[in-house]
Design a protein around this motif. Sequence first.
Motif, PDB file in Angstrom:
ATOM      1  N   VAL A  99       0.842  -1.212   0.000  1.00  0.00           N
ATOM      2  CA  VAL A  99       0.000   0.000   0.000  1.00  0.00           C
ATOM      3  C   VAL A  99       0.868   1.250   0.000  1.00  0.00           C
ATOM      4  O   VAL A  99       0.646   2.191  -0.783  1.00  0.00           O
ATOM      5  CB  VAL A  99      -0.947   0.001   1.213  1.00  0.00           C
ATOM      6  CG1 VAL A  99      -1.591   1.372   1.392  1.00  0.00           C
ATOM      7  CG2 VAL A  99      -2.020  -1.059   1.044  1.00  0.00           C
ATOM      8  N   VAL A 100       1.864   1.282   0.867  1.00  0.00           N
ATOM      9  CA  VAL A 100       2.755   2.456   0.934  1.00  0.00           C
ATOM     10  C   VAL A 100       3.532   2.618  -0.369  1.00  0.00           C
ATOM     11  O   VAL A 100       3.666   3.725  -0.900  1.00  0.00           O
ATOM     12  CB  VAL A 100       3.722   2.335   2.129  1.00  0.00           C
ATOM     13  CG1 VAL A 100       4.779   3.433   2.076  1.00  0.00           C
ATOM     14  CG2 VAL A 100       2.954   2.415   3.441  1.00  0.00           C
ATOM     15  N   GLY A 101       4.048   1.503  -0.912  1.00  0.00           N
ATOM     16  CA  GLY A 101       4.801   1.572  -2.158  1.00  0.00           C
ATOM     17  C   GLY A 101       3.957   2.044  -3.325  1.00  0.00           C
ATOM     18  O   GLY A 101       4.400   2.860  -4.145  1.00  0.00           O
ATOM     19  N   THR A 102       2.722   1.553  -3.414  1.00  0.00           N
ATOM     20  CA  THR A 102       1.828   1.951  -4.501  1.00  0.00           C
ATOM     21  C   THR A 102       1.365   3.386  -4.330  1.00  0.00           C
ATOM     22  O   THR A 102       1.351   4.169  -5.289  1.00  0.00           O
ATOM     23  CB  THR A 102       0.610   1.017  -4.561  1.00  0.00           C
ATOM     24  OG1 THR A 102       1.041  -0.340  -4.668  1.00  0.00           O
ATOM     25  CG2 THR A 102      -0.269   1.354  -5.758  1.00  0.00           C
ATOM     26  N   ALA A 103       0.997   3.759  -3.107  1.00  0.00           N
ATOM     27  CA  ALA A 103       0.533   5.124  -2.851  1.00  0.00           C
ATOM     28  C   ALA A 103       1.635   6.140  -3.102  1.00  0.00           C
ATOM     29  O   ALA A 103       1.358   7.279  -3.494  1.00  0.00           O
ATOM     30  CB  ALA A 103       0.028   5.234  -1.413  1.00  0.00           C
ATOM     31  N   SER A 104       2.872   5.731  -2.893  1.00  0.00           N
ATOM     32  CA  SER A 104       3.998   6.652  -3.084  1.00  0.00           C
ATOM     33  C   SER A 104       4.115   7.126  -4.519  1.00  0.00           C
ATOM     34  O   SER A 104       4.655   8.204  -4.790  1.00  0.00           O
ATOM     35  CB  SER A 104       5.309   5.982  -2.659  1.00  0.00           C
ATOM     36  OG  SER A 104       5.298   5.699  -1.286  1.00  0.00           O
ATOM     37  N   THR A 105       3.637   6.322  -5.459  1.00  0.00           N
ATOM     38  CA  THR A 105       3.711   6.729  -6.861  1.00  0.00           C
ATOM     39  C   THR A 105       2.626   7.733  -7.219  1.00  0.00           C
ATOM     40  O   THR A 105       2.695   8.356  -8.286  1.00  0.00           O
ATOM     41  CB  THR A 105       3.548   5.516  -7.790  1.00  0.00           C
ATOM     42  OG1 THR A 105       2.228   4.984  -7.647  1.00  0.00           O
ATOM     43  CG2 THR A 105       4.562   4.435  -7.458  1.00  0.00           C
ATOM     44  N   ALA A 106       1.623   7.880  -6.354  1.00  0.00           N
ATOM     45  CA  ALA A 106       0.497   8.778  -6.607  1.00  0.00           C
ATOM     46  C   ALA A 106      -0.089   8.525  -7.982  1.00  0.00           C
ATOM     47  O   ALA A 106       0.002   9.364  -8.874  1.00  0.00           O
ATOM     48  CB  ALA A 106       0.941  10.237  -6.487  1.00  0.00           C
ATOM     49  N   PRO A 107      -0.696   7.351  -8.214  1.00  0.00           N
ATOM     50  CA  PRO A 107      -1.164   6.989  -9.559  1.00  0.00           C
ATOM     51  C   PRO A 107      -2.021   8.048 -10.245  1.00  0.00           C
ATOM     52  O   PRO A 107      -1.783   8.394 -11.399  1.00  0.00           O
ATOM     53  CB  PRO A 107      -1.969   5.707  -9.299  1.00  0.00           C
ATOM     54  CG  PRO A 107      -1.354   5.116  -8.076  1.00  0.00           C
ATOM     55  CD  PRO A 107      -0.992   6.289  -7.231  1.00  0.00           C
ATOM     56  N   ALA A 108      -3.029   8.577  -9.552  1.00  0.00           N
ATOM     57  CA  ALA A 108      -3.925   9.558 -10.181  1.00  0.00           C
ATOM     58  C   ALA A 108      -3.178  10.842 -10.521  1.00  0.00           C
ATOM     59  O   ALA A 108      -3.298  11.377 -11.630  1.00  0.00           O
ATOM     60  CB  ALA A 108      -5.106   9.861  -9.262  1.00  0.00           C
ATOM     61  N   TYR A 109      -2.408  11.341  -9.562  1.00  0.00           N
ATOM     62  CA  TYR A 109      -1.639  12.565  -9.816  1.00  0.00           C
ATOM     63  C   TYR A 109      -0.605  12.353 -10.916  1.00  0.00           C
ATOM     64  O   TYR A 109      -0.441  13.193 -11.809  1.00  0.00           O
ATOM     65  CB  TYR A 109      -0.946  13.037  -8.535  1.00  0.00           C
ATOM     66  CG  TYR A 109       0.308  13.823  -8.803  1.00  0.00           C
ATOM     67  CD1 TYR A 109       0.233  15.128  -9.283  1.00  0.00           C
ATOM     68  CD2 TYR A 109       1.570  13.260  -8.605  1.00  0.00           C
ATOM     69  CE1 TYR A 109       1.385  15.852  -9.559  1.00  0.00           C
ATOM     70  CE2 TYR A 109       2.717  13.973  -8.874  1.00  0.00           C
ATOM     71  CZ  TYR A 109       2.626  15.271  -9.351  1.00  0.00           C
ATOM     72  OH  TYR A 109       3.759  15.975  -9.632  1.00  0.00           O
ATOM     73  N   SER A 110       0.118  11.228 -10.861  1.00  0.00           N
ATOM     74  CA  SER A 110       1.180  10.971 -11.836  1.00  0.00           C
ATOM     75  C   SER A 110       0.628  10.917 -13.255  1.00  0.00           C
ATOM     76  O   SER A 110       1.220  11.461 -14.191  1.00  0.00           O
ATOM     77  CB  SER A 110       1.890   9.654 -11.503  1.00  0.00           C
ATOM     78  OG  SER A 110       2.540   9.743 -10.250  1.00  0.00           O
ATOM     79  N   LEU A 111      -0.510  10.250 -13.418  1.00  0.00           N
ATOM     80  CA  LEU A 111      -1.127  10.193 -14.741  1.00  0.00           C
ATOM     81  C   LEU A 111      -1.632  11.572 -15.174  1.00  0.00           C
ATOM     82  O   LEU A 111      -1.456  11.976 -16.329  1.00  0.00           O
ATOM     83  CB  LEU A 111      -2.290   9.200 -14.733  1.00  0.00           C
ATOM     84  CG  LEU A 111      -1.899   7.717 -14.763  1.00  0.00           C
ATOM     85  CD1 LEU A 111      -3.106   6.847 -14.474  1.00  0.00           C
ATOM     86  CD2 LEU A 111      -1.284   7.345 -16.114  1.00  0.00           C
TER      87      LEU A 111
END
Length: 580
Positions: free
Chosen positions: A32-44
């Motif tokens: 969860v922490v690793g995935t959230a760190s990428t900020a999927p919605a923001y990054s896209l």
Amino acid sequence: MSAPSTDAAPLGFPETGKGLKGGALGLLSSVVVGTASTAPAYSLAASLGFVVAGGGAILAGVKAPAIILLAFVPMYLIAVAYQELNRAEPDCGTTFTWATRAFGPVTGWLGGWGIIAADVIVMANLAQIAGTYTFTFLGELGWDAAGDLDTSVVWTTAVGLLWIAVMTYLCYRGIEVSARIQYALLSVEVLVLIMFAVVALTKVYTGNGESYSLVPQWSWFWPGGLDLSTVIAPALLTAVFIYWGWDTAVSINEESDDPATTPGRAAILSTVLLLVTYLMVSTAAVAFAGVGTTGIGLGNPDNADDVFAAIGPELFGDTGLGKIALLLLSASILTSASASTQTTILPTARTSLSMAAYKALPASFAKIHAKYLTPTVSTIAMGVVSMAFYLVFTLISPNLLTALIGSVGLMIAFYYGLTGFACSWFYRRTLHHTRRDFFMQGVLPSLGGLILLAAFVYALIQFAAPDWLTDDNDENVTIMGIGAVAVVGVLAILIGVVLMVVWWIRQPAFFRGQTLPMRGAHDLILTGPATIPDTVFRLPDSGLPGIVIAPDLFNLPPGATAVTTTGDEPPAAPEDEERP
């Protein structure tokens, strides 16, 4: 109180060294922490437009999903390198520690600086998005006066600074607090992204899309026909930014239930989950909006810094359900940016903590809070420096914030690639033991490093072009006549070199190899006393691992050589005035 264990534990086992809360996170929490760190919605939202087009011209175009898929390759290869190095030495300094072991203190110090610089640079972009979407979200809730402020530089900057301060405080309060918040924020984010993709693809396939909508083709997932130097390399580096952040799962290794295995598994699982999410959403976005240079087309430079803001109104419409969907979309990007603001602070604080523990930074950065068991000075310093950097860039020119995405890509390629090479070199004398070791510790990490090295060189050349990035007035965004993206990236590395030299002069012990000497897998001995607190609060999915190395070393890994660790253990963190 802590009681010494009679068993031996791996070097760097969390209960032995820096004072962090060991065993607090399990595999699910780490993913969860690793995935959230990428900020999927923001990054896209912030990057997809730059993958499709850049410099006023179409780059990947409809083949953006191919670039997303291609970028996964080095990410997976480097995740393998993180997993293998973490098995040998689960230290929260990650690249800093491993590169020092493999190549020496200078390379290791610069690797640690690469992590710090990338995180500080991206915080400005995260804060800007969080500040803007705070007002956008309030406006869609019906507070029109607040919604009108989403274009105000003063108000969005003020709120962005506030977001950094709040997330810094949460990181200061403890790793469990951070992880539990990420559960909620990531859940909202992923559900909304799935909703976006499903609605967009359903409209396209049922013929209810727009006149510019496109039916997805298998050719979108293959980069054939794209030029390597002018298209693939810069677009790839931008796509790498979209994946960046999963290594946070490894940087919190000293706080996981099984430091040697859980973080590495979480890193790989995070990259795979991100691949599935990104392919689905990028395909849906390209299909519905198209890649035109006008309107909501992803090739329109006006949409590059936030493709969801452009697509959302057309996709969901102005019905009651449409407004709710737009509200959720804004909420997902806000939670994404704010969540990533929090998880960006975590690895930076732990990198500087590790560097300080090995005397590569001032000792104050190694202070640990007596109650929360988090880095105190490191966490606060990360927040303060990030706020200052964001404020300075905004005062100079808000347009420069757009240049930060590419600059961060350069820093990511630098320290991720370095980690890949460090893995192969660290295991160089034991690669022949098994076929699995040959590929997982040698071939794959080296290949990942080479891909990122090539992308770094090619992209730097393109980023340096004066017309690579233009502002709202169609004017070139440059520094001293050179593309701002390249200048910011190179300056970040050069600043690190200067700081390293200054610290070398003041405290040469680390650079003499006295606190963290070079080693390889063939002579690393995984020993050290373990202490386990009587009462440690842990998340539901955590649990302490079995001790890896027996006291008599009967299960020492094949090929390892027992060497003295006298004076070689990470020095204990200086006593914090907060400790009783």
